[in-house]
Design a protein around this motif. Structure first.
Motif, PDB file in Angstrom:
ATOM      1  N   ALA A  37     -87.588  24.565  69.273  1.00  0.00           N
ATOM      2  CA  ALA A  37     -86.486  25.192  70.009  1.00  0.00           C
ATOM      3  C   ALA A  37     -86.948  26.352  70.882  1.00  0.00           C
ATOM      4  N   GLU A  38     -88.100  26.909  70.565  1.00  0.00           N
ATOM      5  CA  GLU A  38     -88.585  28.099  71.275  1.00  0.00           C
ATOM      6  C   GLU A  38     -89.672  27.791  72.305  1.00  0.00           C
ATOM      7  N   ARG A  39     -90.144  26.572  72.334  1.00  0.00           N
ATOM      8  CA  ARG A  39     -91.279  26.226  73.209  1.00  0.00           C
ATOM      9  C   ARG A  39     -90.832  25.411  74.431  1.00  0.00           C
ATOM     10  N   PRO A  40     -91.580  25.500  75.526  1.00  0.00           N
ATOM     11  CA  PRO A  40     -91.267  24.667  76.689  1.00  0.00           C
ATOM     12  C   PRO A  40     -91.284  23.183  76.315  1.00  0.00           C
ATOM     13  N   CYS A  41     -90.323  22.455  76.837  1.00  0.00           N
ATOM     14  CA  CYS A  41     -90.168  21.037  76.504  1.00  0.00           C
ATOM     15  C   CYS A  41     -90.240  20.208  77.784  1.00  0.00           C
ATOM     16  N   PRO A  42     -91.163  19.257  77.859  1.00  0.00           N
ATOM     17  CA  PRO A  42     -91.275  18.432  79.069  1.00  0.00           C
ATOM     18  C   PRO A  42     -89.969  17.720  79.431  1.00  0.00           C
ATOM     19  N   SER A  43     -89.200  17.319  78.454  1.00  0.00           N
ATOM     20  CA  SER A  43     -87.930  16.633  78.715  1.00  0.00           C
ATOM     21  C   SER A  43     -86.890  17.560  79.333  1.00  0.00           C
ATOM     22  N   LEU A  44     -87.162  18.851  79.291  1.00  0.00           N
ATOM     23  CA  LEU A  44     -86.235  19.850  79.828  1.00  0.00           C
ATOM     24  C   LEU A  44     -86.882  20.641  80.967  1.00  0.00           C
ATOM     25  N   GLN A  45     -87.719  19.956  81.742  1.00  0.00           N
ATOM     26  CA  GLN A  45     -88.415  20.565  82.873  1.00  0.00           C
ATOM     27  C   GLN A  45     -89.196  21.812  82.440  1.00  0.00           C
ATOM     28  N   ASP A  46     -89.828  21.691  81.277  1.00  0.00           N
ATOM     29  CA  ASP A  46     -90.687  22.735  80.712  1.00  0.00           C
ATOM     30  C   ASP A  46     -89.963  24.049  80.412  1.00  0.00           C
ATOM     31  N   GLU A  47     -88.683  23.966  80.173  1.00  0.00           N
ATOM     32  CA  GLU A  47     -87.938  25.123  79.677  1.00  0.00           C
ATOM     33  C   GLU A  47     -87.738  24.933  78.185  1.00  0.00           C
ATOM     34  N   SER A  48     -87.568  26.015  77.476  1.00  0.00           N
ATOM     35  CA  SER A  48     -87.338  25.893  76.033  1.00  0.00           C
ATOM     36  C   SER A  48     -85.875  25.535  75.777  1.00  0.00           C
ATOM     37  N   PRO A  49     -85.606  24.769  74.724  1.00  0.00           N
ATOM     38  CA  PRO A  49     -84.218  24.481  74.367  1.00  0.00           C
ATOM     39  C   PRO A  49     -83.384  25.753  74.198  1.00  0.00           C
ATOM     40  N   ARG A  50     -83.960  26.780  73.608  1.00  0.00           N
ATOM     41  CA  ARG A  50     -83.232  28.049  73.435  1.00  0.00           C
ATOM     42  C   ARG A  50     -82.818  28.625  74.784  1.00  0.00           C
ATOM     43  N   HIS A  51     -83.724  28.637  75.749  1.00  0.00           N
ATOM     44  CA  HIS A  51     -83.415  29.174  77.070  1.00  0.00           C
ATOM     45  C   HIS A  51     -82.316  28.353  77.736  1.00  0.00           C
ATOM     46  N   ILE A  52     -82.413  27.060  77.646  1.00  0.00           N
ATOM     47  CA  ILE A  52     -81.400  26.194  78.257  1.00  0.00           C
ATOM     48  C   ILE A  52     -80.038  26.412  77.615  1.00  0.00           C
ATOM     49  N   GLY A  84     -72.883  25.001  79.934  1.00  0.00           N
ATOM     50  CA  GLY A  84     -72.520  23.900  79.056  1.00  0.00           C
ATOM     51  C   GLY A  84     -73.215  22.591  79.372  1.00  0.00           C
ATOM     52  N   ASP A  85     -73.419  22.283  80.669  1.00  0.00           N
ATOM     53  CA  ASP A  85     -74.086  21.028  81.021  1.00  0.00           C
ATOM     54  C   ASP A  85     -75.512  21.008  80.475  1.00  0.00           C
ATOM     55  N   ALA A  86     -76.202  22.123  80.593  1.00  0.00           N
ATOM     56  CA  ALA A  86     -77.569  22.204  80.086  1.00  0.00           C
ATOM     57  C   ALA A  86     -77.586  22.095  78.566  1.00  0.00           C
ATOM     58  N   THR A  87     -76.631  22.731  77.918  1.00  0.00           N
ATOM     59  CA  THR A  87     -76.544  22.661  76.456  1.00  0.00           C
ATOM     60  C   THR A  87     -76.285  21.235  76.000  1.00  0.00           C
ATOM     61  N   ARG A  88     -75.474  20.496  76.726  1.00  0.00           N
ATOM     62  CA  ARG A  88     -75.217  19.096  76.364  1.00  0.00           C
ATOM     63  C   ARG A  88     -76.496  18.264  76.433  1.00  0.00           C
ATOM     64  N   LYS A  89     -77.379  18.593  77.356  1.00  0.00           N
ATOM     65  CA  LYS A  89     -78.654  17.877  77.458  1.00  0.00           C
ATOM     66  C   LYS A  89     -79.507  18.127  76.211  1.00  0.00           C
ATOM     67  N   VAL A  90     -79.549  19.372  75.756  1.00  0.00           N
ATOM     68  CA  VAL A  90     -80.294  19.705  74.536  1.00  0.00           C
ATOM     69  C   VAL A  90     -79.639  19.021  73.336  1.00  0.00           C
ATOM     70  N   ALA A  91     -78.322  19.042  73.273  1.00  0.00           N
ATOM     71  CA  ALA A  91     -77.609  18.390  72.170  1.00  0.00           C
ATOM     72  C   ALA A  91     -77.915  16.900  72.134  1.00  0.00           C
ATOM     73  N   ALA A  92     -77.994  16.277  73.298  1.00  0.00           N
ATOM     74  CA  ALA A  92     -78.329  14.850  73.359  1.00  0.00           C
ATOM     75  C   ALA A  92     -79.749  14.597  72.862  1.00  0.00           C
ATOM     76  N   LEU A  93     -80.681  15.483  73.192  1.00  0.00           N
ATOM     77  CA  LEU A  93     -82.056  15.339  72.694  1.00  0.00           C
ATOM     78  C   LEU A  93     -82.097  15.426  71.165  1.00  0.00           C
ATOM     79  N   ILE A  94     -81.354  16.375  70.621  1.00  0.00           N
ATOM     80  CA  ILE A  94     -81.329  16.527  69.161  1.00  0.00           C
ATOM     81  C   ILE A  94     -80.720  15.293  68.509  1.00  0.00           C
ATOM     82  N   THR A  95     -79.661  14.771  69.094  1.00  0.00           N
ATOM     83  CA  THR A  95     -79.046  13.552  68.566  1.00  0.00           C
ATOM     84  C   THR A  95     -80.039  12.399  68.606  1.00  0.00           C
TER      85      THR A  95
END
Length: 71
Positions: A12-27, A32-43
């Motif tokens: 959650a704290e590290r850059p993620c390639p699936s999120l254009q190298d941003e951390s899930p926490r930062h996103i 809300g749209d960005a958070t939904r993307k992280v939620a979808a990854l977790i699912t």
């Protein structure tokens, strides 16, 4: 399980390639749209959980990760 928890909380704290190298926490701190993307990854991680696919019981409680990110 404590090992998996540390791995996922670290994820959650590290850059993620699936999120254009941003951390899930930062996103999740943005909109809300960005958070939904992280939620979808977790699912997706939850659905791909090997223990769940083998035994029907997840190897990790992904709600801990969701709570950590306020999702």
């Amino acid at each position: 399980k404590p090992f998996l928890e540390s791995v996922y909380l670290d994820w959650a704290e590290r850059p993620c390639p699936s999120l254009q190298d941003e951390s899930p926490r930062h996103i999740c701190s943005r909109d809300g749209d960005a958070t939904r993307k992280v939620a979808a990854l977790i699912t997706q991680m939850e659905q791909d959980d090997l223990a769940n696919r083998r035994t029907g019981i997840g190897g990790y409680d992904y709600n801990i990760l969701r709570g950590h990110l306020d999702i």
